[in-house]
Design an enzyme around this catalytic site. Structure first.
Site, short mmCIF file in Angstrom:
data_model
loop_
_atom_site.label_atom_id
_atom_site.label_comp_id
_atom_site.label_asym_id
_atom_site.label_seq_id
_atom_site.Cartn_x
_atom_site.Cartn_y
_atom_site.Cartn_z
N ASP A 36 7.43 -7.25 13.89
CA ASP A 36 6.34 -6.71 14.72
C ASP A 36 5.17 -7.69 14.77
O ASP A 36 4.20 -7.49 15.51
CB ASP A 36 5.91 -5.30 14.26
CG ASP A 36 5.35 -5.26 12.85
OD1 ASP A 36 5.40 -6.31 12.15
OD2 ASP A 36 4.89 -4.19 12.43
N SER A 37 5.28 -8.81 14.03
CA SER A 37 4.36 -9.93 14.19
C SER A 37 4.37 -10.41 15.65
O SER A 37 3.45 -11.10 16.10
CB SER A 37 4.75 -11.08 13.26
OG SER A 37 6.13 -11.35 13.35
N ASP B 160 12.30 -4.68 13.86
CA ASP B 160 11.20 -4.24 13.00
C ASP B 160 10.49 -3.06 13.67
O ASP B 160 9.89 -3.23 14.75
CB ASP B 160 10.24 -5.43 12.83
CG ASP B 160 9.29 -5.26 11.66
OD1 ASP B 160 9.46 -4.32 10.87
OD2 ASP B 160 8.39 -6.11 11.55
N LYS C 106 14.01 -2.72 10.07
CA LYS C 106 13.11 -2.88 8.93
C LYS C 106 11.96 -1.90 9.11
O LYS C 106 11.52 -1.66 10.23
CB LYS C 106 12.56 -4.31 8.85
CG LYS C 106 11.56 -4.47 7.70
CD LYS C 106 11.15 -5.91 7.49
CE LYS C 106 10.03 -6.38 8.39
NZ LYS C 106 8.77 -5.58 8.31
N GLU D 47 8.18 -0.56 6.99
CA GLU D 47 7.23 -0.85 5.92
C GLU D 47 7.01 0.39 5.05
O GLU D 47 7.00 1.52 5.55
CB GLU D 47 5.89 -1.29 6.52
CG GLU D 47 5.99 -2.60 7.28
CD GLU D 47 4.63 -3.09 7.78
OE1 GLU D 47 3.58 -2.47 7.46
OE2 GLU D 47 4.62 -4.10 8.50
N GLU E 44 6.14 -9.07 0.44
CA GLU E 44 5.14 -9.89 1.13
C GLU E 44 3.86 -10.00 0.31
O GLU E 44 3.28 -8.99 -0.13
CB GLU E 44 4.82 -9.30 2.52
CG GLU E 44 3.76 -10.11 3.26
CD GLU E 44 3.67 -9.85 4.75
OE1 GLU E 44 4.50 -9.09 5.28
OE2 GLU E 44 2.76 -10.41 5.38
O1 KIV Z 1 6.64 -8.83 11.36
C1 KIV Z 1 7.05 -9.76 10.66
O2 KIV Z 1 7.17 -10.90 11.11
C2 KIV Z 1 7.39 -9.45 9.29
C3 KIV Z 1 7.75 -10.60 8.40
C4 KIV Z 1 6.58 -11.38 8.08
C5 KIV Z 1 8.46 -10.16 7.19
O3 KIV Z 1 7.36 -8.33 8.90
#
Ligand code: KIV
Length: 279
Positions: free
Chosen positions: A59-60, A98, A128, A130, A197
């Site tokens: 989600d970055s 994510d 993924k 959190e 992280e």
């Molecule tokens: O969103 C992302 O890129 C992440 C990674 C940094 C693990 O969650």
């Protein structure tokens, strides 16, 4: 005997697409795994070609592709759109989507419906999400219905306002205890791997030794089962972004400017297009 339509057993034996099972097994085999984020087809294709184990459509995306100040406003549709492109580029690497903020926290049934879209619509192999022990029931249900889950503890950027900034986690005894217990909780709930992280290396090492699933570190030091980085950070697309744990392999921002300047100069001088570049 079950036989997938249109494929022979010999062609199946040759296929080299990694599975979630392979990712888990790498820990038992003592093999360090390499993950990167990717958000588009060609980046995925090139990283896949050099043998990364896993591609995370993080989600970055909201920050490094869309230029927003945090991950919070990413939508499920945007995330699924990019995940589908990455899936098509990855012939070998596992691809994980994510889940954006508030697409899995409100209820377990909503989490199942949304996580399912990553597998059904985007073709990802898992999701993924959190959070630690507080997400265990959600993780358990996702895994029960057949959706592999990668956990993510430590600095979880969707909780940025709770933390009051991007800070190293697990420094105080109480948060260290929370992270140790959360690591066990997400493993017990069924995660196939967990991202650690921005935590101190000794805590990452302790968690890694304690878990049987792989730990994938980002800013968590060397004693983890694998490393993940945001691709845009290591290619230097944003010169302003600096973090202690990022190793920058290239300055793509400078290269883009150089290419832009070259084209501007060639067009303005009349050098472009030449005869060879004209139909
Ligand atoms: O969103 C992302 O890129 C992440 C990674 C940094 C693990 O969650």
């Amino acid at each position: 005997m079950y036989r997938p339509a249109g494929r022979s057993w010999s062609s199946m034996a040759k296929q080299s697409k990694l599975t979630i099972r392979d990712i888990r097994k790498k820990k038992a085999d003592g093999e360090k795994q390499v993950w990167l984020t990717a958000y588009d087809f060609f980046t995925a294709k090139n990283l896949d070609a050099v043998g990364v184990d896993g591609l995370l459509v993080g989600d970055s995306l909201n920050m490094v592709v869309y230029g927003r100040p945090s991950t919070l406003s990413l939508t499920l549709e945007q995330s699924l759109y990019h995940t589908e492109a990455v899936v098509r580029g990855a012939k070998h690497a596992v691809v994980i989507g994510d889940m954006p903020f508030l697409t899995y926290q409100q209820s377990i049934s909503e989490a199942v419906a949304n996580a399912g879209k990553y597998l059904k619509e985007a073709g990802a192999q898992g999701v993924k999400l959190e959070g630690g022990m507080e997400m265990a029931a959600t993780i358990k249900r996702l895994v029960e219905v057949g959706i592999p889950v990668m956990g993510h503890i430590g600095l979880t950027p969707q909780s940025i306002h709770k933390f009051g900034g991007y800070r190293v986690q697990g420094k105080e005894d109480v948060s260290k205890k929370y992270l140790l217990e959360s690591a066990s909780a997400v493993e017990e709930a069924g995660c196939f791997a967990v991202v650690l992280e921005a935590i101190k290396p000794d805590l990452a090492s302790e968690i890694t030794a304690h878990l049987s699933i792989p730990t994938i570190g980002i800013g968590a030091g060397p004693s983890v089962d694998g490393q993940i980085m945001v691709i845009n950070d290591i290619i230097g697309l944003d010169e302003e972004f600096k973090a202690k744990f990022v190793r920058r392999y290239f300055n793509l921002a400078a290269k883009i400017r150089e290419v832009g300047e070259g084209f501007i100069s060639d067009v303005r001088s009349g050098d472009y297009p030449s005869k060879d570049e004209t139909y």
